[in-house]
Motif scaffolding. Structure first.
Motif, PDB file in Angstrom:
ATOM      1  N   THR A   1      -6.603  -6.693   1.465  1.00  0.00           N
ATOM      2  CA  THR A   1      -5.358  -7.441   1.350  1.00  0.00           C
ATOM      3  C   THR A   1      -5.593  -8.615   0.409  1.00  0.00           C
ATOM      4  O   THR A   1      -6.504  -9.420   0.623  1.00  0.00           O
ATOM      5  N   VAL A   2      -4.765  -8.710  -0.638  1.00  0.00           N
ATOM      6  CA  VAL A   2      -4.899  -9.799  -1.599  1.00  0.00           C
ATOM      7  C   VAL A   2      -4.638 -11.116  -0.873  1.00  0.00           C
ATOM      8  O   VAL A   2      -3.580 -11.292  -0.255  1.00  0.00           O
ATOM      9  N   PRO A   3      -5.608 -12.038  -0.928  1.00  0.00           N
ATOM     10  CA  PRO A   3      -5.435 -13.322  -0.250  1.00  0.00           C
ATOM     11  C   PRO A   3      -4.291 -14.142  -0.847  1.00  0.00           C
ATOM     12  O   PRO A   3      -3.940 -13.994  -2.017  1.00  0.00           O
ATOM     13  N   SER A   4      -3.737 -15.034  -0.030  1.00  0.00           N
ATOM     14  CA  SER A   4      -2.682 -15.946  -0.469  1.00  0.00           C
ATOM     15  C   SER A   4      -3.157 -16.742  -1.685  1.00  0.00           C
ATOM     16  O   SER A   4      -4.280 -17.242  -1.708  1.00  0.00           O
ATOM     17  N   GLY A   5      -2.317 -16.814  -2.694  1.00  0.00           N
ATOM     18  CA  GLY A   5      -2.641 -17.579  -3.893  1.00  0.00           C
ATOM     19  C   GLY A   5      -3.582 -16.874  -4.853  1.00  0.00           C
ATOM     20  O   GLY A   5      -4.018 -17.471  -5.833  1.00  0.00           O
ATOM     21  N   GLU A   6      -3.912 -15.613  -4.598  1.00  0.00           N
ATOM     22  CA  GLU A   6      -4.886 -14.886  -5.433  1.00  0.00           C
ATOM     23  C   GLU A   6      -4.275 -13.684  -6.156  1.00  0.00           C
ATOM     24  O   GLU A   6      -4.968 -12.722  -6.475  1.00  0.00           O
ATOM     25  N   GLY A   7      -2.978 -13.708  -6.408  1.00  0.00           N
ATOM     26  CA  GLY A   7      -2.365 -12.645  -7.189  1.00  0.00           C
ATOM     27  C   GLY A   7      -2.941 -12.614  -8.592  1.00  0.00           C
ATOM     28  O   GLY A   7      -3.462 -13.615  -9.080  1.00  0.00           O
ATOM     29  N   GLY A   8      -2.870 -11.469  -9.258  1.00  0.00           N
ATOM     30  CA  GLY A   8      -3.364 -11.332 -10.621  1.00  0.00           C
ATOM     31  C   GLY A   8      -3.852  -9.926 -10.882  1.00  0.00           C
ATOM     32  O   GLY A   8      -3.586  -8.994 -10.117  1.00  0.00           O
TER      33      GLY A   8
ATOM     34  N   THR B   1     -13.221 -16.132  -6.695  1.00  0.00           N
ATOM     35  CA  THR B   1     -12.503 -14.933  -7.094  1.00  0.00           C
ATOM     36  C   THR B   1     -12.735 -13.860  -6.051  1.00  0.00           C
ATOM     37  O   THR B   1     -13.879 -13.509  -5.769  1.00  0.00           O
ATOM     38  N   PRO B   2     -11.690 -13.296  -5.452  1.00  0.00           N
ATOM     39  CA  PRO B   2     -11.881 -12.269  -4.435  1.00  0.00           C
ATOM     40  C   PRO B   2     -12.619 -11.056  -4.987  1.00  0.00           C
ATOM     41  O   PRO B   2     -12.335 -10.588  -6.097  1.00  0.00           O
ATOM     42  N   ALA B   3     -13.563 -10.567  -4.195  1.00  0.00           N
ATOM     43  CA  ALA B   3     -14.299  -9.348  -4.534  1.00  0.00           C
ATOM     44  C   ALA B   3     -14.717  -8.655  -3.249  1.00  0.00           C
ATOM     45  O   ALA B   3     -15.079  -9.304  -2.271  1.00  0.00           O
TER      46      ALA B   3
ATOM     47  N   LEU C   1      -4.937  -2.877 -11.634  1.00  0.00           N
ATOM     48  CA  LEU C   1      -3.580  -3.055 -11.122  1.00  0.00           C
ATOM     49  C   LEU C   1      -3.274  -4.544 -11.063  1.00  0.00           C
ATOM     50  O   LEU C   1      -4.133  -5.346 -10.685  1.00  0.00           O
ATOM     51  N   ASN C   2      -2.046  -4.893 -11.403  1.00  0.00           N
ATOM     52  CA  ASN C   2      -1.587  -6.260 -11.243  1.00  0.00           C
ATOM     53  C   ASN C   2      -1.092  -6.395  -9.804  1.00  0.00           C
ATOM     54  O   ASN C   2      -0.121  -5.747  -9.415  1.00  0.00           O
ATOM     55  N   LEU C   3      -1.762  -7.212  -9.002  1.00  0.00           N
ATOM     56  CA  LEU C   3      -1.461  -7.331  -7.585  1.00  0.00           C
ATOM     57  C   LEU C   3      -0.930  -8.711  -7.252  1.00  0.00           C
ATOM     58  O   LEU C   3      -1.327  -9.714  -7.857  1.00  0.00           O
ATOM     59  N   ALA C   4      -0.051  -8.764  -6.253  1.00  0.00           N
ATOM     60  CA  ALA C   4       0.489 -10.022  -5.743  1.00  0.00           C
ATOM     61  C   ALA C   4      -0.150 -10.325  -4.391  1.00  0.00           C
ATOM     62  O   ALA C   4      -0.684  -9.421  -3.719  1.00  0.00           O
ATOM     63  N   ALA C   5      -0.078 -11.582  -3.979  1.00  0.00           N
ATOM     64  CA  ALA C   5      -0.591 -11.961  -2.658  1.00  0.00           C
ATOM     65  C   ALA C   5       0.045 -11.081  -1.595  1.00  0.00           C
ATOM     66  O   ALA C   5       1.233 -10.750  -1.687  1.00  0.00           O
ATOM     67  N   THR C   6      -0.737 -10.671  -0.653  1.00  0.00           N
ATOM     68  CA  THR C   6      -0.415  -9.804   0.499  1.00  0.00           C
ATOM     69  C   THR C   6      -0.304  -8.316   0.134  1.00  0.00           C
ATOM     70  O   THR C   6      -0.112  -7.504   1.028  1.00  0.00           O
ATOM     71  N   ASN C   7      -0.424  -7.932  -1.154  1.00  0.00           N
ATOM     72  CA  ASN C   7      -0.501  -6.505  -1.484  1.00  0.00           C
ATOM     73  C   ASN C   7      -1.735  -5.923  -0.819  1.00  0.00           C
ATOM     74  O   ASN C   7      -2.747  -6.618  -0.660  1.00  0.00           O
ATOM     75  N   THR C   8      -1.660  -4.650  -0.454  1.00  0.00           N
ATOM     76  CA  THR C   8      -2.801  -3.993   0.175  1.00  0.00           C
ATOM     77  C   THR C   8      -3.263  -2.800  -0.657  1.00  0.00           C
ATOM     78  O   THR C   8      -2.458  -2.137  -1.311  1.00  0.00           O
ATOM     79  N   ILE C   9      -4.581  -2.553  -0.619  1.00  0.00           N
ATOM     80  CA  ILE C   9      -5.204  -1.421  -1.304  1.00  0.00           C
ATOM     81  C   ILE C   9      -6.033  -0.658  -0.282  1.00  0.00           C
ATOM     82  O   ILE C   9      -6.833  -1.237   0.453  1.00  0.00           O
ATOM     83  N   SER C  10      -5.843   0.663  -0.246  1.00  0.00           N
ATOM     84  CA  SER C  10      -6.631   1.552   0.608  1.00  0.00           C
ATOM     85  C   SER C  10      -7.013   2.786  -0.188  1.00  0.00           C
ATOM     86  O   SER C  10      -6.371   3.134  -1.182  1.00  0.00           O
ATOM     87  N   MET C  11      -8.060   3.460   0.250  1.00  0.00           N
ATOM     88  CA  MET C  11      -8.543   4.674  -0.419  1.00  0.00           C
ATOM     89  C   MET C  11      -8.308   5.874   0.501  1.00  0.00           C
ATOM     90  O   MET C  11      -8.654   5.844   1.682  1.00  0.00           O
ATOM     91  N   TYR C  12      -7.703   6.911  -0.051  1.00  0.00           N
ATOM     92  CA  TYR C  12      -7.444   8.152   0.688  1.00  0.00           C
ATOM     93  C   TYR C  12      -8.104   9.320  -0.029  1.00  0.00           C
ATOM     94  O   TYR C  12      -8.317   9.280  -1.239  1.00  0.00           O
ATOM     95  N   TRP C  13      -8.389  10.379   0.717  1.00  0.00           N
ATOM     96  CA  TRP C  13      -8.985  11.579   0.143  1.00  0.00           C
ATOM     97  C   TRP C  13      -8.176  12.787   0.614  1.00  0.00           C
ATOM     98  O   TRP C  13      -7.747  12.845   1.765  1.00  0.00           O
TER      99      TRP C  13
END
Length: 137
Positions: A41-48, A1-3, A102-114
């Motif tokens: 970046t959500v890895p391939s096959g790891e959406g959820g 499980t990606p973490a 968040l429900n994420l799909a493969a290749t979605n990206t998450i970043s933190m901004y301030w």
């Protein structure tokens, strides 16, 4: 499980009235090598369904000024935590600790901004970002 658990061990200068990408210099957890260039970046096959939790603090915010911690999805503001300082004190330290899912799909990206609007640059400290996929989601 990606973490992923990433932190910033020092201070990051955040310019006034600008959404600034938070930079992280320490990867404590990166199970799938999914964190690079301050982006998950959500890895391939790891959406959820993913839990996304963030923290940070900033000194020097005065009455009527505010800061925002924003979580960006695919380069756009998706969710954010906001704290407006309304006290009459000066040089207040604002601390955040919060998150969501968040429900994420493969290749979605998450970043933190301030973001902060104090009128001059302020230092962000104790920044961290923790992202993990829920098992069975």
């Amino acid at each position: 499980t990606p973490a992923v658990l990433v932190t910033n061990s020092g201070n990051q200068s955040i310019a006034t009235a600008t959404n600034t990408l938070v930079t992280f210099d320490t990867e404590t957890i990166d199970t799938d090598s999914a964190f690079a260039s301050n982006t998950f970046t959500v890895p391939s096959g790891e959406g959820g369904m993913y839990g996304i939790f963030a923290r940070g603090s900033m000194q020097g915010i005065d009455a009527g000024e505010f800061t925002q911690l924003r979580i960006y999805l695919n380069g756009s503001a998706s969710a954010f935590f906001e704290n407006r300082v309304t006290a009459h004190d000066t040089d207040v330290e604002v601390k955040y600790s919060g998150g969501g899912f968040l429900n994420l799909a493969a290749t979605n990206t998450i970043s933190m901004y301030w973001y902060q609007n104090s009128g001059d640059s302020q230092n962000l400290t104790n920044a961290a970002l923790y992202i993990f996929k829920l098992i069975g989601a």
